[in-house]
Design a protein around this motif. Sequence first.
Motif, PDB file in Angstrom:
ATOM      1  N   ASP A   1       0.860  -1.044   0.034  1.00  0.00           N
ATOM      2  CA  ASP A   1       0.045   0.040  -0.127  1.00  0.00           C
ATOM      3  C   ASP A   1       0.775   1.333  -0.036  1.00  0.00           C
ATOM      4  O   ASP A   1       0.296   2.346  -0.139  1.00  0.00           O
ATOM      5  N   ASP A   2       1.989   0.940   0.020  1.00  0.00           N
ATOM      6  CA  ASP A   2       3.047   2.248   0.140  1.00  0.00           C
ATOM      7  C   ASP A   2       2.691   3.170   1.286  1.00  0.00           C
ATOM      8  O   ASP A   2       2.672   4.355   1.256  1.00  0.00           O
ATOM      9  N   THR A   3       2.421   2.636   2.507  1.00  0.00           N
ATOM     10  CA  THR A   3       2.005   3.453   3.718  1.00  0.00           C
ATOM     11  C   THR A   3       2.975   2.836   4.773  1.00  0.00           C
ATOM     12  O   THR A   3       3.376   1.767   4.608  1.00  0.00           O
ATOM     13  N   PHE A   4       3.199   3.754   5.987  1.00  0.00           N
ATOM     14  CA  PHE A   4       3.812   3.503   6.783  1.00  0.00           C
ATOM     15  C   PHE A   4       3.044   4.094   8.198  1.00  0.00           C
ATOM     16  O   PHE A   4       2.705   5.126   8.032  1.00  0.00           O
ATOM     17  N   ASP A   5       2.796   3.076   9.084  1.00  0.00           N
ATOM     18  CA  ASP A   5       2.205   3.510  10.368  1.00  0.00           C
ATOM     19  C   ASP A   5       3.048   3.347  11.597  1.00  0.00           C
ATOM     20  O   ASP A   5       3.297   2.042  11.701  1.00  0.00           O
ATOM     21  N   PRO A   6       3.690   4.233  12.170  1.00  0.00           N
ATOM     22  CA  PRO A   6       4.671   4.110  13.272  1.00  0.00           C
ATOM     23  C   PRO A   6       4.061   3.204  14.449  1.00  0.00           C
ATOM     24  O   PRO A   6       4.749   2.575  15.008  1.00  0.00           O
ATOM     25  N   GLU A   7       2.705   3.466  14.615  1.00  0.00           N
ATOM     26  CA  GLU A   7       1.876   2.698  15.580  1.00  0.00           C
ATOM     27  C   GLU A   7       1.195   1.415  15.251  1.00  0.00           C
ATOM     28  O   GLU A   7       0.423   0.917  15.785  1.00  0.00           O
ATOM     29  N   GLN A   8       2.265   0.857  14.003  1.00  0.00           N
ATOM     30  CA  GLN A   8       1.185  -0.264  13.759  1.00  0.00           C
ATOM     31  C   GLN A   8       0.937  -1.436  14.768  1.00  0.00           C
ATOM     32  O   GLN A   8       2.027  -1.575  15.532  1.00  0.00           O
ATOM     33  N   SER A   9      -0.240  -1.856  14.752  1.00  0.00           N
ATOM     34  CA  SER A   9      -0.232  -2.765  15.932  1.00  0.00           C
ATOM     35  C   SER A   9      -0.052  -4.104  15.765  1.00  0.00           C
ATOM     36  O   SER A   9       0.366  -4.604  14.517  1.00  0.00           O
ATOM     37  N   ALA A  10       0.043  -5.092  16.673  1.00  0.00           N
ATOM     38  CA  ALA A  10       0.529  -6.413  16.713  1.00  0.00           C
ATOM     39  C   ALA A  10      -0.398  -7.091  15.556  1.00  0.00           C
ATOM     40  O   ALA A  10      -1.573  -7.027  15.669  1.00  0.00           O
ATOM     41  N   THR A  11       0.038  -7.950  14.750  1.00  0.00           N
ATOM     42  CA  THR A  11      -0.799  -8.760  13.795  1.00  0.00           C
ATOM     43  C   THR A  11      -1.334  -9.762  14.901  1.00  0.00           C
ATOM     44  O   THR A  11      -0.904 -10.577  15.574  1.00  0.00           O
ATOM     45  N   ILE A  12      -2.589 -10.120  14.404  1.00  0.00           N
ATOM     46  CA  ILE A  12      -3.329 -11.143  15.043  1.00  0.00           C
ATOM     47  C   ILE A  12      -3.221 -12.420  14.128  1.00  0.00           C
ATOM     48  O   ILE A  12      -4.020 -12.235  12.983  1.00  0.00           O
ATOM     49  N   GLY A  13      -2.866 -13.372  14.615  1.00  0.00           N
ATOM     50  CA  GLY A  13      -2.960 -14.695  13.744  1.00  0.00           C
ATOM     51  C   GLY A  13      -2.001 -14.529  12.723  1.00  0.00           C
ATOM     52  O   GLY A  13      -0.590 -14.845  12.565  1.00  0.00           O
ATOM     53  N   VAL A  14      -2.462 -14.121  11.371  1.00  0.00           N
ATOM     54  CA  VAL A  14      -1.951 -13.834  10.084  1.00  0.00           C
ATOM     55  C   VAL A  14      -2.409 -12.861   9.558  1.00  0.00           C
ATOM     56  O   VAL A  14      -3.762 -12.585   9.549  1.00  0.00           O
ATOM     57  N   ASP A  15      -1.737 -12.134   8.800  1.00  0.00           N
ATOM     58  CA  ASP A  15      -2.432 -11.286   7.525  1.00  0.00           C
ATOM     59  C   ASP A  15      -1.977 -11.450   6.167  1.00  0.00           C
ATOM     60  O   ASP A  15      -1.041 -12.570   5.967  1.00  0.00           O
ATOM     61  N   PHE A  16      -2.986 -11.213   5.525  1.00  0.00           N
ATOM     62  CA  PHE A  16      -2.834 -11.474   4.035  1.00  0.00           C
ATOM     63  C   PHE A  16      -2.967 -10.533   3.071  1.00  0.00           C
ATOM     64  O   PHE A  16      -3.789  -9.690   3.072  1.00  0.00           O
ATOM     65  N   LYS A  17      -2.039 -10.405   2.221  1.00  0.00           N
ATOM     66  CA  LYS A  17      -2.264  -9.345   0.866  1.00  0.00           C
ATOM     67  C   LYS A  17      -1.788  -9.858  -0.296  1.00  0.00           C
ATOM     68  O   LYS A  17      -0.911 -11.064  -0.531  1.00  0.00           O
ATOM     69  N   VAL A  18      -2.397  -9.452  -1.313  1.00  0.00           N
ATOM     70  CA  VAL A  18      -2.088  -9.840  -2.685  1.00  0.00           C
ATOM     71  C   VAL A  18      -1.640  -8.713  -3.450  1.00  0.00           C
ATOM     72  O   VAL A  18      -2.028  -7.611  -3.445  1.00  0.00           O
ATOM     73  N   LYS A  19      -0.481  -8.841  -4.327  1.00  0.00           N
ATOM     74  CA  LYS A  19       0.067  -7.854  -4.996  1.00  0.00           C
ATOM     75  C   LYS A  19       0.535  -8.411  -6.336  1.00  0.00           C
ATOM     76  O   LYS A  19       1.313  -9.279  -6.309  1.00  0.00           O
TER      77      LYS A  19
END
Lengths: 664, 204
Positions: free
Chosen positions: B30-48
């Motif tokens: 997504d070309d974004t950055f969040d300094p406060e990125q919260s902890a991932t729950i389980g697993v995350d999924f992205k397609v690109k």
Amino acid sequence: MEEKPSDTDTDFSPDPGGPGPADHGAAETITSRQLTEQSRFAFAALCSVSLGQLFAGPEDSGFREQYLRDLVRCLDLDESVMPVMGAFLSGLGFEGTDTFLSILQADPLVAAGATPIIQDLVTLSVKHGQYDARARVLIRHVSCLLRVSPRQLEEFEETLGERLREAGEESEEESCRRRRRERGRKLRRYLLIGLATVGGGTVIGVTGGLAAPLVAAGAGAVLGAGGAAALGSAAGIAIMASLFGAAGAGLTGYKMNKCVGAIEEFEFRPMSSGKHLHLTIAVTGWLCSGKYNSFQAPWCSLGECGEQYCLVWESRFLRDLGSAMTSLLDGLVSMVAQEALKYTVLSGIVTALTWPASLLAAASVIDNPWCVCLNRSAEVGKHLAQVLRSRRQGKRPVSLIGFSLGARVIYYCLQELAKDKGSEGVVEDVVLLGAPVDGSEKSWERMVGVVAGKIVNGYCRGDWLLGYLYRSSSAQLSVAGLQPINIQDRRIINVDLSSVVKGHLDYMRQMDTILVAVGVPTKEVPGASFVLPQSAKAAEKTTVNLAQSNTEQRVSVTQNTAGKEESRDWREVAETEAMGDGWDIPDITDLLDSLNETESTHQVSTRSKVSANSEEAATDNATSSDFNAQNNSLEDADLNDDDDDEHISWSWDDAHWTTARSHK
Amino acid sequence: MEDDVLTTLKILIIGESGVGKSSLLLRFTDDTFDPEQSATIGVDFKVKTISVDGNKAKLAIWDTAGQERFRTLTPSYYRGAQGVILVYDVMRRETFTKLDNWLNELETYCTRNDLVKMLVGNKIDKENHEVDRAEGLKFARKHSMLFIEASAKTKDGVQCAFEELVEKIIQTPGLWQSEGHGRAVQLTDEDAGGGSCGGYCSLL
């Protein structure tokens, strides 16, 4: 995070008529919310993987996503899990099912039994006042994975249904008082709103009356495991009115509009008492004199499947047909001829030319009532579809079962439902026995979409009467009641009843046995022993009652799935224990079969190859954990779908392979 | 658009908690950055979908949670992965030393041994590195991994990391060609159920 539910509660607590305090109680009782976060994630993941497997079609995508969103909210998981859940839904990551299961089962709250979280699923499913058939199929699937017996599920549904009904009835007495009370409040609230120009949140409250508490429920606060108890009256009424059909009258109150087409008679008779969260409609194919002179008669052994109704339709014509059939079989055509006919039909040479003269002479007796009934059953079917579509039965899952022309009614009902978009989620399971309908793939493919669970096609290859009756009506050679349906769909299950059904009339006379064979709950075993694994029972019965072919079919099913058992030793142990607890099989076999049904046609062809010893083996092992184990290999079954054709012809001994093959 | 996608690749991101796995992924997709990125729950999924050397590849990226309590979930995602990105935090030595554990886990659970591994040292925008570049490079060589230092915050090396990984995978034909078609089908939303089974079966 934990504060969230109570926050939403306080938002709504000023709402009048709502179960304010009850809501607070409910928030504490959602067991699945008390699980650890990884268990909640695993639970949601398990559900979404299952949803993706069960309802892959585009027509179900709306339901899939909505349900999942509700679930995630109900479990109090962060929204950030939605992308991955979406991936699971679309069929990715299903190999994680084992992991999810083991994580869930390792959770201290689930270790004692997964019933509470299944109950949460049920309450979640009904909280919008609509119990989708697909939701129920999902719940059955998940509860089978989590070793919650269908019996327990059924019991909980019953309790919940009763509670909802109580809540509803209570309100009828109080409704006047409540309404008066509300009117006052509403007025005041409108004033408040006018003054404060409040935003969306409170406007929900303004809808006042019944909807509000349910919207609150949408926020995920209501209805935990004890949610049934926590249902306040207002929430109860709303859910109840929606779930159980208009004004509670439901199907019994249904009166056909006199103007309806060519139909003379069409009404529903209840065959059981009480309120359930799902119902079954049985459709009789013809009427005889004597023992079977009523529409209810053939269905007396129908067991636990929600509220039961039978459809009363066109009794005049069905009686004519019945007596014509009886006289044909008992007099006009000799036993010898009948035997010969059976083999003619079995051999598959069904052309008008091969019919014996004696039978053709008798044609006049039967052809007329048969044709009349054929036409009428189609009309009745279409009408039934309208009734179901208008949700006379309430917004809850309906299962349909019928034999002969009754099956034709159902077939036409489904065809009609399939014409409309949005008829999904109404019909749960369908059982068609000896159906005089087109058995070609094209017509069946269309209707599988509207059925959430399974479609059982019970056929008899030697049913000469059906073949004969259908001879003129059909240029097509495929009749569903004479042969399996060749569709690759998890829903279609073909059951060869050739050994039970000697002639078409046996569909009525042998109904008890047939019901067992097709895995419909029966009430032969009363009381507690009901929990006896029914599919195992079915398998035993099959071995005992049904001769050769059917048994063999079961055998091959057993083989396939037992074969698919990979690296699940830990679970096998659990299963053996579960057996003692009355782990009920048939509903899983439903699911399982639904994965196997597509091959049952192959099974038919390979049936002869199944060795005699495999038959014995099935008898011995039918109830053993091996047989039981099949139910858990759902995902494996899926995984191995491609290989299934091979599995079928294995002999029993080969089926004991385990790991060697799993690492192809 | 589906047609010209050469293949679909399964990429896995692993590493200790807080090293910036999700941030790397978000920067990439997504070309974004969040300094406060919260902890991932389980697993995350992205397609690109990315294009490397004129070949389009669809990446299905599984971003695992680093937290210990979600560790039990991760093994199931190793299956069928063609590429793995191991991430460590250059500011925290222990995330580097624990890489051995991750490699072990990888060894245990992944279903193919020719998968491409990429080591990423994250957060190079910050000062006071505890793990220097040479060390990371040495470790990567030792375990025949690709190596890059990156920063999700400043975009440094993020795109490059994924591109190189994909390039290497595509250069290893045995890794993706056999089931390329099946996987492509698998990702389309309409045709998820049945098709996917076949895809996996054939590659086991």
